[in-house]
Design a protein around this motif. Sequence first.
Motif, PDB file in Angstrom:
ATOM      1  N   UNK A  52      28.261  38.926  40.924  1.00 51.21           N
ATOM      2  CA  UNK A  52      29.544  38.214  40.920  1.00 51.21           C
ATOM      3  C   UNK A  52      29.831  37.623  39.548  1.00 51.21           C
ATOM      4  N   UNK A  53      28.788  37.209  38.825  1.00 46.59           N
ATOM      5  CA  UNK A  53      28.994  36.688  37.470  1.00 46.59           C
ATOM      6  C   UNK A  53      29.492  37.791  36.531  1.00 46.59           C
ATOM      7  N   UNK A  54      29.023  39.011  36.732  1.00 44.18           N
ATOM      8  CA  UNK A  54      29.468  40.133  35.905  1.00 44.18           C
ATOM      9  C   UNK A  54      30.841  40.664  36.311  1.00 44.18           C
ATOM     10  N   UNK A  55      31.035  40.824  37.617  1.00 45.41           N
ATOM     11  CA  UNK A  55      32.221  41.527  38.121  1.00 45.41           C
ATOM     12  C   UNK A  55      33.310  40.601  38.633  1.00 45.41           C
ATOM     13  N   UNK A  56      33.021  39.369  38.857  1.00 43.03           N
ATOM     14  CA  UNK A  56      33.965  38.469  39.501  1.00 43.03           C
ATOM     15  C   UNK A  56      33.775  38.511  41.010  1.00 43.03           C
ATOM     16  N   UNK A  57      34.501  37.671  41.689  1.00 39.68           N
ATOM     17  CA  UNK A  57      34.385  37.598  43.148  1.00 39.68           C
ATOM     18  C   UNK A  57      34.903  38.886  43.783  1.00 39.68           C
ATOM     19  N   UNK A  58      34.419  39.179  44.954  1.00 37.60           N
ATOM     20  CA  UNK A  58      34.813  40.392  45.659  1.00 37.60           C
ATOM     21  C   UNK A  58      36.309  40.353  45.999  1.00 37.60           C
ATOM     22  N   UNK A  59      36.987  41.496  45.846  1.00 41.46           N
ATOM     23  CA  UNK A  59      38.409  41.684  46.133  1.00 41.46           C
ATOM     24  C   UNK A  59      39.328  40.860  45.236  1.00 41.46           C
ATOM     25  N   UNK A  60      38.796  40.323  44.141  1.00 40.38           N
ATOM     26  CA  UNK A  60      39.602  39.549  43.230  1.00 40.38           C
ATOM     27  C   UNK A  60      39.966  40.437  42.039  1.00 40.38           C
ATOM     28  N   UNK A  61      41.251  40.553  41.741  1.00 40.49           N
ATOM     29  CA  UNK A  61      41.710  41.400  40.645  1.00 40.49           C
ATOM     30  C   UNK A  61      41.726  40.578  39.359  1.00 40.49           C
ATOM     31  N   UNK A  62      40.796  40.900  38.455  1.00 36.45           N
ATOM     32  CA  UNK A  62      40.679  40.201  37.184  1.00 36.45           C
ATOM     33  C   UNK A  62      40.912  41.229  36.076  1.00 36.45           C
ATOM     34  N   UNK A  63      41.858  40.947  35.199  1.00 39.25           N
ATOM     35  CA  UNK A  63      42.197  41.907  34.141  1.00 39.25           C
ATOM     36  C   UNK A  63      41.096  42.015  33.092  1.00 39.25           C
ATOM     37  N   UNK A  64      40.424  40.938  32.775  1.00 42.40           N
ATOM     38  CA  UNK A  64      39.427  40.963  31.703  1.00 42.40           C
ATOM     39  C   UNK A  64      37.988  40.935  32.228  1.00 42.40           C
ATOM     40  N   UNK A  91      26.237  47.474  39.594  1.00 42.56           N
ATOM     41  CA  UNK A  91      27.447  47.188  38.823  1.00 42.56           C
ATOM     42  C   UNK A  91      27.549  48.231  37.712  1.00 42.56           C
ATOM     43  N   UNK A  92      28.774  48.624  37.361  1.00 41.27           N
ATOM     44  CA  UNK A  92      29.033  49.568  36.288  1.00 41.27           C
ATOM     45  C   UNK A  92      29.960  48.915  35.278  1.00 41.27           C
ATOM     46  N   UNK A  93      29.732  49.217  33.999  1.00 38.32           N
ATOM     47  CA  UNK A  93      30.647  48.701  32.987  1.00 38.32           C
ATOM     48  C   UNK A  93      31.979  49.423  33.114  1.00 38.32           C
TER      49      UNK A  93
END
Length: 99
Positions: A52-64, A91-93
């Motif tokens: 979650x620290x890398x990708x953000x919360x689940x189902x949350x659209x984050x541009x950056x 997780x994938x970049x």
Amino acid sequence: MNKRAKNEGGKKAASEGQLWLRLPGLVGEALYQTVIGAGLACVDEALEAERAALCGARYLHIADRQALRAGHVASSLVLGGRRVAVSRPRARSLNGSRA
């Protein structure tokens, strides 16, 4: 009848007629399984928090965001002297390589 004869008679009756439960063994195994279950839950939480620290919360659209969620992979680790199976989150970049 002396004390020794009474004790020997009691041991004989106990070994022939009674069923001895091994409660310390049963309680120890139940406690061990509880600790292993709690340990696995803690490992799952830590791995998911790292993703979650890398990708953000689940189902949350984050541009950056730095990475995308990529499912889970079967893995194992040693916990309590035993090798246990763990479903490790991936997780994938953004360019598709491993994060």
